[in-house]
Design a protein around this motif. Structure first.
Motif, PDB file in Angstrom:
ATOM      1  N   ALA A   1       0.859  -1.228  -0.144  1.00 56.03           N
ATOM      2  CA  ALA A   1      -0.095  -0.084  -0.004  1.00 56.03           C
ATOM      3  C   ALA A   1       0.787   1.223   0.051  1.00 56.03           C
ATOM      4  O   ALA A   1       0.452   2.197  -0.719  1.00 56.03           O
ATOM      5  CB  ALA A   1      -1.053  -0.074   1.078  1.00 56.03           C
ATOM      6  N   ARG A   2       1.934   1.331   0.898  1.00 56.28           N
ATOM      7  CA  ARG A   2       2.817   2.339   0.804  1.00 56.28           C
ATOM      8  C   ARG A   2       3.611   2.780  -0.700  1.00 56.28           C
ATOM      9  O   ARG A   2       3.658   3.608  -1.160  1.00 56.28           O
ATOM     10  CB  ARG A   2       3.955   2.316   1.857  1.00 56.28           C
ATOM     11  N   ALA A   3       3.843   1.642  -1.412  1.00 54.85           N
ATOM     12  CA  ALA A   3       4.444   1.667  -2.708  1.00 54.85           C
ATOM     13  C   ALA A   3       3.205   2.237  -3.645  1.00 54.85           C
ATOM     14  O   ALA A   3       3.728   3.069  -4.536  1.00 54.85           O
ATOM     15  CB  ALA A   3       4.934   0.450  -3.040  1.00 54.85           C
ATOM     16  N   VAL A   4       2.376   1.920  -3.568  1.00 56.45           N
ATOM     17  CA  VAL A   4       0.955   2.161  -4.381  1.00 56.45           C
ATOM     18  C   VAL A   4       0.861   3.926  -4.063  1.00 56.45           C
ATOM     19  O   VAL A   4       0.725   4.781  -5.081  1.00 56.45           O
ATOM     20  CB  VAL A   4      -0.280   1.451  -4.111  1.00 56.45           C
ATOM     21  N   SER A   5       0.883   4.091  -2.825  1.00 50.94           N
ATOM     22  CA  SER A   5       0.711   5.647  -2.351  1.00 50.94           C
ATOM     23  C   SER A   5       1.797   6.419  -2.987  1.00 50.94           C
ATOM     24  O   SER A   5       1.623   7.578  -3.598  1.00 50.94           O
ATOM     25  CB  SER A   5       0.471   5.934  -0.975  1.00 50.94           C
ATOM     26  N   SER A   6       2.842   5.802  -3.288  1.00 46.87           N
ATOM     27  CA  SER A   6       4.003   6.698  -3.781  1.00 46.87           C
ATOM     28  C   SER A   6       3.855   6.739  -5.087  1.00 46.87           C
ATOM     29  O   SER A   6       4.106   7.763  -5.637  1.00 46.87           O
ATOM     30  CB  SER A   6       5.494   5.848  -3.443  1.00 46.87           C
TER      31      SER A   6
END
Length: 258
Positions: A191-196
């Protein structure tokens, strides 16, 4: 090229992440640094020189200079199939062709220290004119790499509209993670990568500003950013129905095949 973004993840000198934006003609130095050798990117390892190298931005690409007398550096393409460049010791101004790059420096412990460079805008030739003549160079309004992970994220965000489901809201970040999980190379997507990736799309690729950036509350800001990204991508045809083939089969499609 409008410029590049250099990102040093947390864990370097001082422990915090560092993000730099450089325009054409600007440069940033990296290395261990000290009071007499200031650097913009501090890399905390005794095997790295005080002044290990320099990044410089030109009009249409960026260059890497290796100031080490003994160590080679690697520039990897994280979005590719293992492509990389080796920049040998004392090499000055090596041109880097990748849109996403990871600059890797060896360390004494056998591991590596790395930082990322994002070069969002590339120059493309105009379509051939009469007689097949190339007439000039044009900077596309929205220069996106359809093989990159950020483009897959964008397609997943736009999918409900492209499938004519008349949704009431854009997919959430966890829904995007789940949607892409079955695609090769996306099994470890977080999820953190998608947000980035969404932040990168909004700020660097689609250059979206306005009220979404100033709304109170981080969740509201991010929802506004996702809405703006999807709206612009659909209005200008950046993502089209044909791009749905980049996504893994949905559960409904898998059930129909079964």
């Amino acid at each position: 090229m409008s410029g590049i973004v250099v990102h040093l993840p947390g864990g370097g000198a001082g422990g915090g992440a560092v993000t730099l934006r450089l325009g054409p003609g600007e440069a940033a130095r990296f290395g261990r640094g000290d009071a007499r050798t200031p650097v913009e990117l501090r890399l905390d390892d005794v095997a790295i020189s005080r002044l290990a190298g320099e990044i410089r931005v030109t009009d249409d690409h960026w260059q890497l200079s290796n100031h080490s007398p003994t160590q080679s550096y690697l520039v990897e393409n994280p979005e590719g199939a293992g492509e990389y460049l080796r920049v040998p010791p004392r090499r000055a101004g090596a041109p880097i062709p990748f849109e996403f790059s990871r600059v890797v420096l060896p360390t004494r412990a056998g591991g590596a220290v790395s930082f990322q460079v994002f070069a969002p805008d590339h120059l493309y030739l105009d379509p051939p004119g009469p007689g097949g003549r190339l007439t000039g160079r044009t900077v596309t309004a929205y220069s996106l790499d359809e093989t990159a992970t950020y483009f897959l994220v964008l397609v997943a965000l736009c999918e409900p509209w492209l499938r004519d489901r008349s949704p009431v809201s854009v997919p959430t970040t966890p829904q995007v993670v789940e949607r892409l999980r079955g695609r090769p190379g996306c099994g470890r997507l977080t999820a953190r990568a998608v947000s980035s990736h969404i932040d990168y799309l909004a700020v660097e690729k689609l250059r979206i500003g306005g009220p979404a950036a100033s709304e109170p509350g981080r969740g509201e800001r991010h929802n506004g950013k996702r809405d703006a990204v999807v709206g612009l991508a659909l209005r200008f045809g950046i993502v089209r129905e044909e791009h749905l083939g980049l996504l893994p089969p949905s559960r409904a499609e898998a059930g129909a095949r079964g």
